[in-house]
Scaffold this motif. Structure first.
Motif, PDB file in Angstrom:
ATOM      1  N   PHE A 123      67.073  70.718 -41.012  1.00 21.25           N
ATOM      2  CA  PHE A 123      67.580  69.731 -40.054  1.00 21.25           C
ATOM      3  C   PHE A 123      66.441  68.941 -39.414  1.00 21.25           C
ATOM      4  O   PHE A 123      66.661  68.125 -38.546  1.00 21.25           O
ATOM      5  CB  PHE A 123      68.401  70.434 -38.963  1.00 21.25           C
ATOM      6  CG  PHE A 123      69.716  70.983 -39.453  1.00 21.25           C
ATOM      7  CD1 PHE A 123      70.905  70.475 -38.970  1.00 21.25           C
ATOM      8  CD2 PHE A 123      69.767  72.000 -40.394  1.00 21.25           C
ATOM      9  CE1 PHE A 123      72.111  70.968 -39.415  1.00 21.25           C
ATOM     10  CE2 PHE A 123      70.974  72.505 -40.850  1.00 21.25           C
ATOM     11  CZ  PHE A 123      72.163  71.973 -40.354  1.00 21.25           C
ATOM     12  N   ILE A 124      65.211  69.227 -39.849  1.00 25.50           N
ATOM     13  CA  ILE A 124      64.064  68.498 -39.294  1.00 25.50           C
ATOM     14  C   ILE A 124      63.820  67.267 -40.154  1.00 25.50           C
ATOM     15  O   ILE A 124      63.621  67.386 -41.355  1.00 25.50           O
ATOM     16  CB  ILE A 124      62.774  69.358 -39.316  1.00 25.50           C
ATOM     17  CG1 ILE A 124      62.996  70.694 -38.609  1.00 25.50           C
ATOM     18  CG2 ILE A 124      61.608  68.586 -38.710  1.00 25.50           C
ATOM     19  CD1 ILE A 124      61.890  71.699 -38.856  1.00 25.50           C
ATOM     20  N   PRO A 139      44.511  72.077 -35.745  1.00 20.96           N
ATOM     21  CA  PRO A 139      43.243  72.804 -35.752  1.00 20.96           C
ATOM     22  C   PRO A 139      42.960  73.444 -37.110  1.00 20.96           C
ATOM     23  O   PRO A 139      41.826  73.578 -37.525  1.00 20.96           O
ATOM     24  CB  PRO A 139      43.433  73.890 -34.686  1.00 20.96           C
ATOM     25  CG  PRO A 139      44.655  73.568 -33.951  1.00 20.96           C
ATOM     26  CD  PRO A 139      45.448  72.562 -34.714  1.00 20.96           C
ATOM     27  N   THR A 140      44.030  73.827 -37.825  1.00 23.72           N
ATOM     28  CA  THR A 140      43.848  74.505 -39.107  1.00 23.72           C
ATOM     29  C   THR A 140      43.628  73.514 -40.240  1.00 23.72           C
ATOM     30  O   THR A 140      43.447  73.901 -41.374  1.00 23.72           O
ATOM     31  CB  THR A 140      45.115  75.288 -39.445  1.00 23.72           C
ATOM     32  OG1 THR A 140      46.200  74.385 -39.357  1.00 23.72           O
ATOM     33  CG2 THR A 140      45.318  76.446 -38.527  1.00 23.72           C
ATOM     34  N   GLY A 141      43.687  72.237 -39.956  1.00 27.52           N
ATOM     35  CA  GLY A 141      43.509  71.246 -41.009  1.00 27.52           C
ATOM     36  C   GLY A 141      44.839  70.823 -41.609  1.00 27.52           C
ATOM     37  O   GLY A 141      44.917  69.885 -42.362  1.00 27.52           O
ATOM     38  N   ARG A 142      45.930  71.519 -41.246  1.00 26.71           N
ATOM     39  CA  ARG A 142      47.235  71.086 -41.762  1.00 26.71           C
ATOM     40  C   ARG A 142      47.669  69.819 -41.042  1.00 26.71           C
ATOM     41  O   ARG A 142      47.277  69.574 -39.915  1.00 26.71           O
ATOM     42  CB  ARG A 142      48.292  72.153 -41.501  1.00 26.71           C
ATOM     43  CG  ARG A 142      48.200  73.284 -42.476  1.00 26.71           C
ATOM     44  CD  ARG A 142      49.565  73.913 -42.524  1.00 26.71           C
ATOM     45  NE  ARG A 142      49.438  75.301 -42.926  1.00 26.71           N
ATOM     46  CZ  ARG A 142      50.454  76.126 -42.907  1.00 26.71           C
ATOM     47  NH1 ARG A 142      51.634  75.724 -42.502  1.00 26.71           N
ATOM     48  NH2 ARG A 142      50.297  77.362 -43.288  1.00 26.71           N
ATOM     49  N   GLN A 143      48.493  69.069 -41.675  1.00 28.96           N
ATOM     50  CA  GLN A 143      48.980  67.848 -41.055  1.00 28.96           C
ATOM     51  C   GLN A 143      50.457  67.995 -40.726  1.00 28.96           C
ATOM     52  O   GLN A 143      51.209  68.587 -41.480  1.00 28.96           O
ATOM     53  CB  GLN A 143      48.845  66.688 -42.050  1.00 28.96           C
ATOM     54  CG  GLN A 143      47.417  66.348 -42.373  1.00 28.96           C
ATOM     55  CD  GLN A 143      46.908  65.247 -41.475  1.00 28.96           C
ATOM     56  OE1 GLN A 143      47.484  64.184 -41.428  1.00 28.96           O
ATOM     57  NE2 GLN A 143      45.863  65.513 -40.757  1.00 28.96           N
ATOM     58  N   ALA A 144      50.825  67.468 -39.606  1.00 26.46           N
ATOM     59  CA  ALA A 144      52.250  67.437 -39.281  1.00 26.46           C
ATOM     60  C   ALA A 144      52.682  65.995 -39.233  1.00 26.46           C
ATOM     61  O   ALA A 144      51.936  65.143 -38.774  1.00 26.46           O
ATOM     62  CB  ALA A 144      52.485  68.073 -37.931  1.00 26.46           C
ATOM     63  N   ILE A 145      53.842  65.724 -39.729  1.00 28.27           N
ATOM     64  CA  ILE A 145      54.341  64.354 -39.665  1.00 28.27           C
ATOM     65  C   ILE A 145      55.430  64.307 -38.620  1.00 28.27           C
ATOM     66  O   ILE A 145      56.438  64.993 -38.723  1.00 28.27           O
ATOM     67  CB  ILE A 145      54.883  63.905 -41.033  1.00 28.27           C
ATOM     68  CG1 ILE A 145      53.743  63.928 -42.048  1.00 28.27           C
ATOM     69  CG2 ILE A 145      55.490  62.509 -40.937  1.00 28.27           C
ATOM     70  CD1 ILE A 145      54.215  63.815 -43.465  1.00 28.27           C
ATOM     71  N   ALA A 146      55.174  63.526 -37.604  1.00 31.67           N
ATOM     72  CA  ALA A 146      56.180  63.398 -36.554  1.00 31.67           C
ATOM     73  C   ALA A 146      57.098  62.250 -36.922  1.00 31.67           C
ATOM     74  O   ALA A 146      56.649  61.195 -37.333  1.00 31.67           O
ATOM     75  CB  ALA A 146      55.503  63.119 -35.231  1.00 31.67           C
ATOM     76  N   GLY A 332      56.123  70.563 -45.412  1.00 32.85           N
ATOM     77  CA  GLY A 332      55.434  71.027 -44.208  1.00 32.85           C
ATOM     78  C   GLY A 332      56.254  72.015 -43.388  1.00 32.85           C
ATOM     79  O   GLY A 332      55.723  72.691 -42.509  1.00 32.85           O
ATOM     80  N   TYR A 333      57.550  72.081 -43.660  1.00 37.86           N
ATOM     81  CA  TYR A 333      58.417  72.980 -42.884  1.00 37.86           C
ATOM     82  C   TYR A 333      59.046  74.074 -43.740  1.00 37.86           C
ATOM     83  O   TYR A 333      59.954  74.764 -43.300  1.00 37.86           O
ATOM     84  CB  TYR A 333      59.508  72.166 -42.170  1.00 37.86           C
ATOM     85  CG  TYR A 333      58.903  71.121 -41.279  1.00 37.86           C
ATOM     86  CD1 TYR A 333      58.270  71.489 -40.103  1.00 37.86           C
ATOM     87  CD2 TYR A 333      58.884  69.790 -41.656  1.00 37.86           C
ATOM     88  CE1 TYR A 333      57.659  70.553 -39.307  1.00 37.86           C
ATOM     89  CE2 TYR A 333      58.274  68.837 -40.873  1.00 37.86           C
ATOM     90  CZ  TYR A 333      57.659  69.230 -39.694  1.00 37.86           C
ATOM     91  OH  TYR A 333      57.038  68.299 -38.907  1.00 37.86           O
ATOM     92  N   SER A 334      58.550  74.225 -44.986  1.00 44.25           N
ATOM     93  CA  SER A 334      59.085  75.272 -45.853  1.00 44.25           C
ATOM     94  C   SER A 334      58.611  76.637 -45.381  1.00 44.25           C
ATOM     95  O   SER A 334      59.371  77.592 -45.323  1.00 44.25           O
ATOM     96  CB  SER A 334      58.573  75.073 -47.291  1.00 44.25           C
ATOM     97  OG  SER A 334      59.231  73.999 -47.877  1.00 44.25           O
TER      98      SER A 334
END
Ligand code: KG4
Ligand code: ZN
Length: 373
Positions: A123-124, A139-146, A332-334
């Protein structure tokens, strides 16, 4: 309303902030501090080490999530925390921190079942108009897409194929927050089988991504003629079994241990193993869908990051079920994250609000956590 989600059930310390107005969700921050490097030396997650890391990271992770979201504790309307299942020492750090902050900040707190969170990861984001709003460096280098989404057009009944490190289930949802398990593994979970096979083949931890990567190197010529079983493919129920499949890999490699030095053998084995798993999961899901006629099929849990599974499930739904939509969570949300916990928290909060039982939310820590999921 502003929701702070927190997740510490395994080896990721995660916190996210989302804003929801009239079912319109905006992701404000998604922070994940991963412990993979620490646990990989041990070949798997060590619960007490995980707890120590969570303890070290949890307040900075929550602080960063709020900072990136440009929110202060006073702005929060609701907190949601993974209350179980997971590693007990790891869960205790998250739940104790969340309860303490909820008490100090005087904010309602909702406990979320980890698998409910994975289901709500679908649902995201708007699957149709996924417009990147801003990229947040973590901080971990991962990217989040807002990004923003309007109320997702997800129709019930939903059939969720849950595939994580600890769960493998087919879950029927006739409405939000209602779960009926129509089939599940009788032994190993899919992710667990991936991790164990990776260990047998000497590929390290976490096993799933390593197996997938090597399976991608297989170019189609079966030099070693490896054929693995498709357990319970033809069984009359919707249950699964993966421990025999893992044992078949073990016996095959024990028989000819020198093969382990040949990268072509490893790739062929990974490919056959991944295909066997995908065949069983998809065949059972399609059979269940033919019986229960869901309008939507969802994929949920860490193994949903597997490309082969995602693509074949989408294709198979398209080919076999004309009136069913297939959704997979964005990559990114799996895997474990706190945005999915905040999302599930929102729907639980809506439900409590409808029942006018909001005052005692934090006594409702158990509402979702005690679900048989
Ligand atoms: O959902 P998750 O992050 O944690 C649990 O809730 O258990 O799932 C972790 C599991 C691990 O077993 C990992 O090996 C598996 O998901 N996994 C994958 C892939 N990425 C993660 N399995 C297959 N292919 C992948 N790409
Ligand atoms: Zn998980």
């Amino acid at each position: 309303m502003i929701i702070l989600g927190i997740e510490t059930s395994c080896d990721e310390t995660a916190a996210s902030v989302i804003s929801v107005e009239n079912d319109k969700v905006t992701l404000l921050s998604n922070i994940i501090s991963s412990q993979i490097a620490l646990h990989s030396t041990w070949g798997g997650v060590v619960p007490n080490l995980a707890a120590r890391e969570h303890l070290k990271n949890i307040l900075p992770v929550i602080g960063t999530a709020l900072e990136k979201a440009r929110k202060k504790p006073a702005d929060i309307d609701l907190m949601a925390i993974t209350a179980g299942p997971g590693l007990i020492p790891a869960l205790l750090i998250g739940t104790t921190t969340a309860k303490t902050l909820s008490y100090l900040w005087r904010k309602p707190l909702i406990g979320i079942h980890h698998i409910e969170g994975h289901i709500y990861a679908n649902f995201i984001g708007d699957k149709i108009n996924s417009i990147s709003k801003n990229q947040i460096s973590l901080p971990t280098g991962r990217q989040a897409i807002a990004k923003e989404n309007s109320e997702l057009n997800i129709k019930f009944p939903i059939l969720a194929l849950v595939v994580s490190g600890g769960h493998t289930q087919l879950v029927l949802m006739r409405a939000h927050l209602h779960y009926e398990i129509i089939g599940e593994t009788v032994d190993d979970a899919v992710g667990e089988a991936f991790d164990k096979v990776a260990r047998i083949l000497g590929l390290g931890y976490p096993g799933g991504p390593a197996v997938e990567k090597l399976a991608d190197n297989f170019f189609g010529e079966k030099k070693f003629k490896i054929i693995l079983p498709r357990p319970m493919l033809k069984s009359a129920n919707f249950n699964f079994s993966f421990s025999g499949l893992k044992t078949a890999v073990l016996y095959a490699t024990k028989k000819n241990p020198e093969n382990l030095k040949d990268p072509n053998y490893i790739s062929e084995m990974c490919h056959e193993f991944q295909t066997a798993i995908t065949d069983v999961l998809i065949s059972k899901t399609i059979h269940a869908a033919k019986k229960y006629a869901p309008k939507t099929i969802l994929l949920a849990g860490g193994v949903s990051a597997n490309k082969n599974l995602r693509e074949k499930l989408e294709l198979s739904v398209k080919e076999n079920l004309k009136n069913t939509v297939c959704l997979v969570p964005e990559l990114g949300y799996s895997m474990d994250n706190a945005t999915m916990i905040a999302m599930a928290g929102y729907y639980r909060w809506k439900n409590l609000k409808a029942k006018k039982s909001l005052e005692k939310t934090w006594e409702n820590m158990e509402t979702s956590a005690s679900l048989k999921l």
